[in-house]
Design an enzyme around this catalytic site. Structure first.
Site, PDB file in Angstrom:
ATOM      1  CB  CYS A 118      -0.942   0.017   1.192  1.00 19.75           C
ATOM      2  SG  CYS A 118      -2.012  -1.415   1.257  1.00 19.75           S
ATOM      3  CG  HIS A 245      -3.163   3.422   2.562  1.00 20.27           C
ATOM      4  ND1 HIS A 245      -3.856   3.110   1.406  1.00 20.27           N
ATOM      5  CD2 HIS A 245      -3.087   2.263   3.277  1.00 20.27           C
ATOM      6  CE1 HIS A 245      -4.185   1.832   1.439  1.00 20.27           C
ATOM      7  NE2 HIS A 245      -3.731   1.290   2.564  1.00 20.27           N
ATOM      8  CG  ASN A 275      -6.898  -0.796   1.712  1.00 22.15           C
ATOM      9  OD1 ASN A 275      -6.242  -0.330   0.779  1.00 22.15           O
ATOM     10  ND2 ASN A 275      -6.330  -1.310   2.790  1.00 22.15           N
TER      11      ASN A 275
HETATM   12  O1  UT7 Z   1      -3.632  -1.495   3.845  1.00 22.66           O
HETATM   13  C1  UT7 Z   1      -3.508  -2.165   5.067  1.00 22.66           C
HETATM   14  C2  UT7 Z   1      -4.582  -3.230   5.145  1.00 22.66           C
HETATM   15  N1  UT7 Z   1      -5.073  -3.653   6.420  1.00 22.66           N
HETATM   16  C3  UT7 Z   1      -5.653  -2.861   7.358  1.00 22.66           C
HETATM   17  O2  UT7 Z   1      -5.704  -1.666   7.272  1.00 22.66           O
HETATM   18  C4  UT7 Z   1      -6.280  -3.589   8.528  1.00 22.66           C
HETATM   19  C5  UT7 Z   1      -6.210  -2.832   9.820  1.00 22.66           C
HETATM   20  N2  UT7 Z   1      -7.131  -3.423  10.793  1.00 22.66           N
HETATM   21  C6  UT7 Z   1      -8.439  -3.116  10.791  1.00 22.66           C
HETATM   22  O3  UT7 Z   1      -8.886  -2.290  10.015  1.00 22.66           O
HETATM   23  C7  UT7 Z   1      -9.334  -3.782  11.830  1.00 22.66           C
HETATM   24  O4  UT7 Z   1      -8.529  -4.505  12.718  1.00 22.66           O
HETATM   25  C8  UT7 Z   1     -10.393  -4.726  11.183  1.00 22.66           C
HETATM   26  C9  UT7 Z   1     -11.396  -3.898  10.400  1.00 22.66           C
HETATM   27  C10 UT7 Z   1      -9.729  -5.742  10.265  1.00 22.66           C
HETATM   28  C11 UT7 Z   1     -11.134  -5.478  12.274  1.00 22.66           C
HETATM   29  O5  UT7 Z   1     -11.809  -4.554  13.134  1.00 22.66           O
HETATM   30  P1  UT7 Z   1     -11.801  -4.741  14.700  1.00 22.66           P
HETATM   31  O6  UT7 Z   1     -12.611  -3.666  15.272  1.00 22.66           O
HETATM   32  O7  UT7 Z   1     -10.359  -4.849  15.126  1.00 22.66           O
HETATM   33  O8  UT7 Z   1     -12.576  -6.100  14.883  1.00 22.66           O
HETATM   34  P2  UT7 Z   1     -12.075  -7.449  15.569  1.00 22.66           P
HETATM   35  O9  UT7 Z   1     -11.062  -8.117  14.702  1.00 22.66           O
HETATM   36  O10 UT7 Z   1     -11.672  -7.140  16.992  1.00 22.66           O
HETATM   37  O11 UT7 Z   1     -13.365  -8.298  15.573  1.00 22.66           O
HETATM   38  C12 UT7 Z   1     -14.479  -7.993  16.414  1.00 22.66           C
HETATM   39  C13 UT7 Z   1     -15.577  -8.983  16.145  1.00 22.66           C
HETATM   40  C14 UT7 Z   1     -15.126 -10.434  16.168  1.00 22.66           C
HETATM   41  O12 UT7 Z   1     -16.171 -11.198  16.743  1.00 22.66           O
HETATM   42  P3  UT7 Z   1     -16.128 -11.669  18.284  1.00 22.66           P
HETATM   43  O13 UT7 Z   1     -14.878 -12.484  18.405  1.00 22.66           O
HETATM   44  O14 UT7 Z   1     -16.078 -10.398  19.085  1.00 22.66           O
HETATM   45  O15 UT7 Z   1     -17.380 -12.445  18.426  1.00 22.66           O
HETATM   46  C15 UT7 Z   1     -14.994 -10.809  14.721  1.00 22.66           C
HETATM   47  O16 UT7 Z   1     -15.181 -12.172  14.479  1.00 22.66           O
HETATM   48  O17 UT7 Z   1     -16.097  -8.774  14.834  1.00 22.66           O
HETATM   49  C16 UT7 Z   1     -16.101 -10.003  14.113  1.00 22.66           C
HETATM   50  N3  UT7 Z   1     -15.903  -9.695  12.698  1.00 22.66           N
HETATM   51  C17 UT7 Z   1     -16.931  -9.437  11.869  1.00 22.66           C
HETATM   52  N4  UT7 Z   1     -18.269  -9.425  12.058  1.00 22.66           N
HETATM   53  C18 UT7 Z   1     -19.034  -9.107  11.000  1.00 22.66           C
HETATM   54  C19 UT7 Z   1     -14.747  -9.572  12.015  1.00 22.66           C
HETATM   55  N5  UT7 Z   1     -14.997  -9.250  10.738  1.00 22.66           N
HETATM   56  C20 UT7 Z   1     -16.346  -9.162  10.618  1.00 22.66           C
HETATM   57  C21 UT7 Z   1     -17.203  -8.850   9.553  1.00 22.66           C
HETATM   58  N6  UT7 Z   1     -18.538  -8.822   9.795  1.00 22.66           N
HETATM   59  N7  UT7 Z   1     -16.744  -8.536   8.321  1.00 22.66           N
END
Ligand code: UT7
Length: 318
Positions: A118, A245, A275
């Site tokens: 990225c 970004h 993204n």
């Molecule tokens: O260019 C660089 C590319 N990468 C990035 O920029 C990624 C950077 N990271 C992020 O943007 C965030 O960490 C994410 C968007 C990937 C995840 O967000 P988060 O607020 O950190 O969520 P989490 O991973 O803590 O997940 C919270 C909950 C989980 O469920 P439980 O364990 O609390 O029951 C996940 O399983 O949300 C669940 N979850 C979803 N639910 C519905 C994860 N993805 C999804 C989804 N829809 N798409």
């Protein structure tokens, strides 16, 4: 010698997919995606579309934009094509830059691809600028173009919802002007973080530790912005826009908050495109310039981060 951006352009695939149109098996929702990322939709390549095709269209749009700004540059005058992509049409070779060169009939251009995920557009911008100076060349196209839909794991809801396809390009001109348009650049890598975001060698799919990337991203955006301001002796009042970004609107908001800078200076354009990796900054530059937010003479910062881990930023006068 002074290098400046004289044209910007973007290209998106025909097919747009709203959050509500994502496969049901993902068990996700528009509400979750919007509240955790700010994303509402993404564009996805379909038949006859790929990162080279989008790159050509974005480059053509940048040439047309340069023309509308009074710079008549034809493809034979282009000396260099630098293409940043994580998803080239051919893994290895030929580079996307060669495919784009051929489609544009840029018969006098050297060209190669940059691989910095990225952050690749910033790497490409500095590479293009340095080569124009070093080789005494006049025109360079710097392109960020991605087809991430080809490498996302459509079974992993925590990563596949984040990404979209698209391309953005800028046309650089090296002129006799005395005014310096670019300020300082920051470029960096940390291979210790290679495992938090990588393309699997067997499955050719994205693997991501979302939390680790998030924490790195916020910390690094803050550092890049502070370093550029220190290097160029700028205060927040001197800066009109900080164009980051577009990975997740929460990353941008958290960085702005940590810096205690007004969020209005940080445009957020992730809602429609998701993204688009190295295309996100040139797509943002195009939209902001087209809708009159980014104006001639403005002092701006660009800041990006990505897999590698890599990061990069620069200051410039638009
Ligand atoms: O260019 C660089 C590319 N990468 C990035 O920029 C990624 C950077 N990271 C992020 O943007 C965030 O960490 C994410 C968007 C990937 C995840 O967000 P988060 O607020 O950190 O969520 P989490 O991973 O803590 O997940 C919270 C909950 C989980 O469920 P439980 O364990 O609390 O029951 C996940 O399983 O949300 C669940 N979850 C979803 N639910 C519905 C994860 N993805 C999804 C989804 N829809 N798409």
């Amino acid at each position: 010698m002074s290098v400046k951006i004289i044209g910007v352009g973007k290209a998106l695939p025909r097919k747009k997919i709203l959050n509500s149109e994502l496969p049901e098996e993902l068990n996700t929702s528009d509400e979750w995606i919007r509240s955790h990322t700010g994303i509402g939709s993404r564009y996805i390549c379909s038949e006859n579309e790929n990162s080279a095709v989008l790159g050509v269209k974005a480059a053509e749009a940048a040439l047309a934009n340069a023309k509308s700004n009074g710079f008549f540059v034809n493809s034979e005058q282009i000396d260099l094509i630098v293409c940043s992509t994580a998803v080239p049409v051919h893994w290895g070779f030929p580079s996307n830059a060669c495919l784009i060169q051929q489609s544009l009939c840029a018969d006098n251009a050297a060209g190669f691809d940059v691989s910095a995920a990225c952050s690749g557009f910033i790497y490409g911008l500095q590479t293009g600028r340095a080569l124009l100076n070093q080789m005494n060349w006049k025109y360079a196209l710097v392109i960020g173009t991605e087809e991430l839909s080809r490498i996302v794991n459509w079974k992993d809801r925590s990563s596949c919802i984040l990404f979209g396809d698209g391309a953005g390009a800028v046309l650089l001109e090296n002129s006799e002007e005395n005014t310096e348009h670019f300020g300082s650049f920051v470029l960096g890598t940390d291979g210790k973080g290679a495992e938090v975001l990588y393309l699997g060698t067997d499955d050719i799919l994205i693997h991501m530790d979302g939390h680790a990337v998030y924490n790195f991203a916020v910390k690094k955006m803050v550092e890049i912005i502070q370093t550029l301001m220190e290097k160029d002796n700028l205060s927040i009042d001197d800066i009109d826009l900080i164009i980051c970004h577009q990975a997740n609107e929460r990353i941008i908001q958290a960085a702005a908050k940590r810096l205690n800078y007004p969020l209005e200076k940080f445009p957020i354009l992730i809602e429609e495109y998701a993204n688009t990796s190295s295309a996100s900054i040139p797509i943002s530059l195009t939209d902001l310039s087209e809708n009159g937010i980014l104006k001639h003479g403005m002092k701006i910062l660009l800041a990006g981060f990505g897999a590698g881990l890599t990061w990069g930023g620069c200051s410039l006068t638009w």
